[in-house]
Design a protein around this motif. Structure first.
Motif, short mmCIF file in Angstrom:
data_model
loop_
_atom_site.label_atom_id
_atom_site.label_comp_id
_atom_site.label_asym_id
_atom_site.label_seq_id
_atom_site.Cartn_x
_atom_site.Cartn_y
_atom_site.Cartn_z
N ARG A 298 0.84 -1.19 0.00
CA ARG A 298 0.00 0.00 0.00
C ARG A 298 0.88 1.24 0.00
O ARG A 298 2.01 1.22 0.49
N GLN A 299 0.31 2.29 -0.56
CA GLN A 299 1.04 3.55 -0.64
C GLN A 299 0.07 4.69 -0.36
O GLN A 299 -0.88 4.91 -1.11
N ALA A 300 0.33 5.38 0.73
CA ALA A 300 -0.46 6.55 1.09
C ALA A 300 0.14 7.76 0.39
O ALA A 300 1.32 7.76 0.02
N PRO A 301 -0.65 8.82 0.20
CA PRO A 301 -0.16 10.02 -0.48
C PRO A 301 1.10 10.57 0.18
O PRO A 301 1.14 10.77 1.39
N GLY A 302 2.14 10.77 -0.63
CA GLY A 302 3.37 11.33 -0.14
C GLY A 302 4.25 10.39 0.64
O GLY A 302 5.26 10.81 1.21
N LYS A 303 3.88 9.12 0.68
CA LYS A 303 4.65 8.14 1.45
C LYS A 303 5.15 7.02 0.54
O LYS A 303 4.70 6.86 -0.57
N SER B 192 1.51 -3.52 11.49
CA SER B 192 0.44 -2.54 11.50
C SER B 192 -0.92 -3.13 11.14
O SER B 192 -1.96 -2.53 11.43
N VAL B 193 -0.93 -4.31 10.50
CA VAL B 193 -2.20 -4.90 10.07
C VAL B 193 -2.44 -6.28 10.68
O VAL B 193 -3.51 -6.87 10.48
N GLU C 169 -5.67 5.35 9.14
CA GLU C 169 -4.30 5.20 8.64
C GLU C 169 -4.15 4.07 7.62
O GLU C 169 -3.07 3.89 7.06
N ASP C 170 -5.21 3.32 7.38
CA ASP C 170 -5.18 2.30 6.33
C ASP C 170 -5.49 2.90 4.97
O ASP C 170 -5.39 2.22 3.94
N THR C 171 -5.87 4.17 4.93
CA THR C 171 -6.17 4.83 3.66
C THR C 171 -4.94 4.85 2.78
O THR C 171 -3.88 5.33 3.18
N ALA C 172 -5.09 4.31 1.57
CA ALA C 172 -3.95 4.21 0.65
C ALA C 172 -4.41 3.57 -0.66
O ALA C 172 -5.51 3.03 -0.74
N ASP C 173 -3.53 3.64 -1.65
CA ASP C 173 -3.68 2.80 -2.82
C ASP C 173 -3.08 1.44 -2.49
O ASP C 173 -1.96 1.36 -1.96
#
Length: 124
Positions: free
Chosen positions: A38-43, A63-64, A89-93
């Motif tokens: 997974r990839q969160a914005p800017g991370k 984390s999961v 915090e699980d929000t991501a692609d």
């Protein structure tokens, strides 16, 4: 070549659940280990979990752990990521990736094929 297509993402409230699917075509799917990233914005893109070719081993990031479950159905060339008790915090692609020679690697370059991702948004 192998094509991977993720689906199942969407908007869910905190505490809710989603089930992502990754469908493969073009190669013998059972010859590949699979990872979910997974990839969160800017991370950076991070490994969430992985499953071996015949599903005898799974790996989860701390984390999961206890909330996410990976499974696969080689007859359907599909890997699943069941996500429960979702947090903001699980929000991501979310991306699936296939690797013939490695299992559970956190390095994106160790994977042979990647899907285009599916967006998961968890609202608080």
């Amino acid at each position: 070549q192998m094509q991977l297509v993720e689906s199942g993402g969407g908007l869910v409230q905190t505490g809710g659940s989603l089930r992502l699917a990754c469908v493969a075509s073009g190669r013998i799917f059972s010859e590949y280990n699979v990872g979910w990233f997974r990839q969160a914005p800017g991370k950076e893109r991070l490994l969430v979990g992985a499953i071996t070719k015949n599903a005898d081993h799974t790996y989860y990031a701390d984390s999961v752990k206890g909330r996410f479950t990976i499974s696969r159905d080689n007859a359907k060339s599909t890997v699943y990521l069941q996500m429960n008790n979702l947090k903001a915090e699980d929000t991501a692609d979310y991306y699936c990736a296939a690797a013939r020679s490695t299992y559970g690697s956190i390095r994106w370059m160790d994977y042979d094929y990647w899907g285009n991702g599916t967006l998961v948004t968890v609202s608080s």
